[in-house]
Design a protein around this motif. Structure first.
Motif, PDB file in Angstrom:
ATOM      1  N   TRP A   1       0.814  -1.221   0.000  1.00 52.06           N
ATOM      2  CA  TRP A   1       0.000   0.000   0.000  1.00 52.06           C
ATOM      3  C   TRP A   1       0.846   1.268   0.000  1.00 52.06           C
ATOM      4  O   TRP A   1       0.306   2.365  -0.181  1.00 52.06           O
ATOM      5  N   GLU A   2       2.162   1.146   0.145  1.00 53.67           N
ATOM      6  CA  GLU A   2       3.051   2.309   0.102  1.00 53.67           C
ATOM      7  C   GLU A   2       3.796   2.422  -1.236  1.00 53.67           C
ATOM      8  O   GLU A   2       4.366   3.466  -1.533  1.00 53.67           O
ATOM      9  N   ILE A   3       3.836   1.365  -2.016  1.00 52.72           N
ATOM     10  CA  ILE A   3       4.535   1.400  -3.314  1.00 52.72           C
ATOM     11  C   ILE A   3       3.658   2.172  -4.290  1.00 52.72           C
ATOM     12  O   ILE A   3       2.513   1.811  -4.521  1.00 52.72           O
ATOM     13  N   SER A   4       4.225   3.232  -4.856  1.00 55.76           N
ATOM     14  CA  SER A   4       3.404   4.084  -5.726  1.00 55.76           C
ATOM     15  C   SER A   4       3.490   3.713  -7.200  1.00 55.76           C
ATOM     16  O   SER A   4       2.519   3.916  -7.934  1.00 55.76           O
ATOM     17  N   GLU A   5       4.636   3.179  -7.649  1.00 55.03           N
ATOM     18  CA  GLU A   5       4.769   2.879  -9.070  1.00 55.03           C
ATOM     19  C   GLU A   5       5.304   1.477  -9.346  1.00 55.03           C
ATOM     20  O   GLU A   5       4.694   0.727 -10.084  1.00 55.03           O
ATOM     21  N   TYR A   6       6.469   1.155  -8.805  1.00 59.70           N
ATOM     22  CA  TYR A   6       7.088  -0.143  -9.109  1.00 59.70           C
ATOM     23  C   TYR A   6       8.066  -0.535  -8.006  1.00 59.70           C
ATOM     24  O   TYR A   6       8.483   0.292  -7.208  1.00 59.70           O
ATOM     25  N   ALA A   7       8.423  -1.808  -8.018  1.00 55.21           N
ATOM     26  CA  ALA A   7       9.435  -2.329  -7.096  1.00 55.21           C
ATOM     27  C   ALA A   7      10.068  -3.553  -7.748  1.00 55.21           C
ATOM     28  O   ALA A   7       9.482  -4.172  -8.644  1.00 55.21           O
ATOM     29  N   LYS A   8      11.261  -3.894  -7.299  1.00 53.32           N
ATOM     30  CA  LYS A   8      11.969  -5.054  -7.835  1.00 53.32           C
ATOM     31  C   LYS A   8      12.635  -5.799  -6.686  1.00 53.32           C
ATOM     32  O   LYS A   8      13.154  -5.193  -5.767  1.00 53.32           O
ATOM     33  N   SER A   9      12.589  -7.132  -6.772  1.00 55.23           N
ATOM     34  CA  SER A   9      13.262  -7.979  -5.802  1.00 55.23           C
ATOM     35  C   SER A   9      14.299  -8.816  -6.539  1.00 55.23           C
ATOM     36  O   SER A   9      13.992  -9.440  -7.562  1.00 55.23           O
ATOM     37  N   ARG A  10      15.519  -8.825  -5.984  1.00 55.39           N
ATOM     38  CA  ARG A  10      16.591  -9.647  -6.541  1.00 55.39           C
ATOM     39  C   ARG A  10      17.038 -10.640  -5.478  1.00 55.39           C
ATOM     40  O   ARG A  10      17.373 -10.238  -4.365  1.00 55.39           O
ATOM     41  N   VAL A  11      17.030 -11.915  -5.840  1.00 54.83           N
ATOM     42  CA  VAL A  11      17.496 -12.971  -4.951  1.00 54.83           C
ATOM     43  C   VAL A  11      18.482 -13.810  -5.746  1.00 54.83           C
ATOM     44  O   VAL A  11      18.148 -14.303  -6.832  1.00 54.83           O
ATOM     45  N   ASP A  12      19.693 -13.956  -5.224  1.00 52.15           N
ATOM     46  CA  ASP A  12      20.723 -14.743  -5.918  1.00 52.15           C
ATOM     47  C   ASP A  12      20.201 -16.133  -6.266  1.00 52.15           C
ATOM     48  O   ASP A  12      19.599 -16.811  -5.434  1.00 52.15           O
ATOM     49  N   GLY A  13      20.441 -16.531  -7.510  1.00 52.93           N
ATOM     50  CA  GLY A  13      20.058 -17.861  -7.964  1.00 52.93           C
ATOM     51  C   GLY A  13      18.649 -17.946  -8.534  1.00 52.93           C
ATOM     52  O   GLY A  13      18.244 -18.996  -9.030  1.00 52.93           O
ATOM     53  N   TYR A  14      17.890 -16.844  -8.451  1.00 52.58           N
ATOM     54  CA  TYR A  14      16.513 -16.834  -8.962  1.00 52.58           C
ATOM     55  C   TYR A  14      16.306 -15.634  -9.881  1.00 52.58           C
ATOM     56  O   TYR A  14      17.060 -14.656  -9.826  1.00 52.58           O
TER      57      TYR A  14
ATOM     58  N   ASP B   1       7.473 -13.675 -18.238  1.00 54.60           N
ATOM     59  CA  ASP B   1       6.939 -15.047 -18.168  1.00 54.60           C
ATOM     60  C   ASP B   1       7.254 -15.622 -16.800  1.00 54.60           C
ATOM     61  O   ASP B   1       8.415 -15.930 -16.530  1.00 54.60           O
ATOM     62  N   PRO B   2       6.293 -15.743 -15.926  1.00 53.69           N
ATOM     63  CA  PRO B   2       4.906 -15.335 -16.093  1.00 53.69           C
ATOM     64  C   PRO B   2       4.718 -13.847 -15.804  1.00 53.69           C
ATOM     65  O   PRO B   2       5.577 -13.192 -15.233  1.00 53.69           O
ATOM     66  N   ASP B   3       3.567 -13.368 -16.197  1.00 58.84           N
ATOM     67  CA  ASP B   3       3.165 -11.985 -15.978  1.00 58.84           C
ATOM     68  C   ASP B   3       1.699 -12.040 -15.564  1.00 58.84           C
ATOM     69  O   ASP B   3       0.871 -12.525 -16.332  1.00 58.84           O
ATOM     70  N   MET B   4       1.419 -11.593 -14.348  1.00 56.74           N
ATOM     71  CA  MET B   4       0.039 -11.657 -13.844  1.00 56.74           C
ATOM     72  C   MET B   4      -0.423 -10.287 -13.386  1.00 56.74           C
ATOM     73  O   MET B   4       0.348  -9.527 -12.804  1.00 56.74           O
ATOM     74  N   GLU B   5      -1.694  -9.999 -13.648  1.00 57.63           N
ATOM     75  CA  GLU B   5      -2.334  -8.829 -13.058  1.00 57.63           C
ATOM     76  C   GLU B   5      -3.205  -9.326 -11.915  1.00 57.63           C
ATOM     77  O   GLU B   5      -3.888 -10.343 -12.043  1.00 57.63           O
ATOM     78  N   ILE B   6      -3.154  -8.591 -10.814  1.00 55.78           N
ATOM     79  CA  ILE B   6      -3.814  -9.000  -9.585  1.00 55.78           C
ATOM     80  C   ILE B   6      -4.625  -7.833  -9.049  1.00 55.78           C
ATOM     81  O   ILE B   6      -4.115  -6.703  -8.969  1.00 55.78           O
ATOM     82  N   GLY B   7      -5.857  -8.086  -8.673  1.00 53.80           N
ATOM     83  CA  GLY B   7      -6.694  -7.092  -8.014  1.00 53.80           C
ATOM     84  C   GLY B   7      -6.574  -7.280  -6.511  1.00 53.80           C
ATOM     85  O   GLY B   7      -6.700  -8.404  -6.016  1.00 53.80           O
ATOM     86  N   VAL B   8      -6.324  -6.187  -5.782  1.00 53.83           N
ATOM     87  CA  VAL B   8      -6.121  -6.261  -4.339  1.00 53.83           C
ATOM     88  C   VAL B   8      -7.088  -5.288  -3.657  1.00 53.83           C
ATOM     89  O   VAL B   8      -7.135  -4.114  -4.006  1.00 53.83           O
ATOM     90  N   TYR B   9      -7.825  -5.806  -2.691  1.00 54.64           N
ATOM     91  CA  TYR B   9      -8.877  -5.061  -2.009  1.00 54.64           C
ATOM     92  C   TYR B   9      -8.506  -4.945  -0.523  1.00 54.64           C
ATOM     93  O   TYR B   9      -8.612  -5.917   0.227  1.00 54.64           O
ATOM     94  N   ARG B  10      -8.065  -3.763  -0.123  1.00 58.64           N
ATOM     95  CA  ARG B  10      -7.531  -3.565   1.228  1.00 58.64           C
ATOM     96  C   ARG B  10      -8.584  -3.793   2.315  1.00 58.64           C
ATOM     97  O   ARG B  10      -8.336  -4.507   3.289  1.00 58.64           O
TER      98      ARG B  10
END
Length: 142
Positions: free
Chosen positions: A32-45, A78-87
Motif C-alpha cells: 500500500w506504500e509502493i506508488s509505481e514499481y518495485a523489484k526484488s533480486r534474490v541470488d540464484g533466482y 513469463d509469467p506476468d500476472m495482473e492481480i486485483g487487491v482489495y484492502r
C-alpha cells in the motif's frame, strides 16, 4: 457444467481470496506504500518485478512478473500476472495470466463475468507462485 468441474461456494472463494492476500503481503509487505514499481533480486533466482497499474483508495491493480532474455535480445515477461487487491476486504485475486504461449483473462465471460476455468487456473497458479516466491526469499519493498 461438465462432470468434474470444480464449483466453489461464495464462502470458499472469499477464503481463497483472503489466503492469497495474506501470501501476497508476505512477498509485498509495503504493497500500500509502493506508488509505481518495485523489484526484488534474490541470488540464484529470476528477479521479481511489481508494477502498480491502478492505485485507488483501498484498491490496487498490480502486475507481478519475471523477465528472461530471449536469444533475440528481447526481454520476455513469463509469467506476468495482473492481480486485483482489495484492502478493506483483505482479499486479492488473479485477473490475468500471461506466459510465452498463452494469455488468460479471468473476467472474459459474457458481460465481464468470470470464466470458471480461467478463474480456477489463474488463482491456483497465483497462490502456488506466491508460496514459491516467499520460499525463495523475494521481498518487494517501497
Amino acid at each position: 457444467m461438465k462432470p468434474g468441474d470444480k464449483v466453489l461456494s461464495l464462502e470458499a472463494n472469499r477464503a481463497w481470496a483472503k489466503r492469497i492476500y495474506q501470501k501476497l503481503l508476505i512477498v509485498v509487505p509495503d504493497l500500500w506504500e509502493i506508488s509505481e514499481y518495485a523489484k526484488s533480486r534474490v541470488d540464484g533466482y529470476m528477479d521479481l518485478n511489481l508494477d502498480v497499474l491502478i492505485a485507488a483508495k483501498g484498491y490496487r491493480r498490480i502486475a507481478l512478473s519475471h523477465y528472461w532474455k530471449h536469444d533475440s535480445g528481447d526481454m520476455i515477461a513469463d509469467p506476468d500476472m495482473e492481480i486485483g487487491v482489495y484492502r478493506d476486504w483483505e482479499m486479492a485475486e488473479a485477473l490475468t495470466y500471461q506466459d510465452m504461449w498463452s494469455y488468460d483473462d479471468v473476467y472474459s465471460g459474457p458481460d465481464g463475468q468470470a470464466d470458471r476455468r480461467h478463474y480456477l487456473h489463474c488463482n491456483a497458479f497465483l497462490e502456488k507462485w506466491l508460496e514459491a516466491l516467499a520460499e525463495q526469499g523475494h521481498l518487494l519493498r517501497k
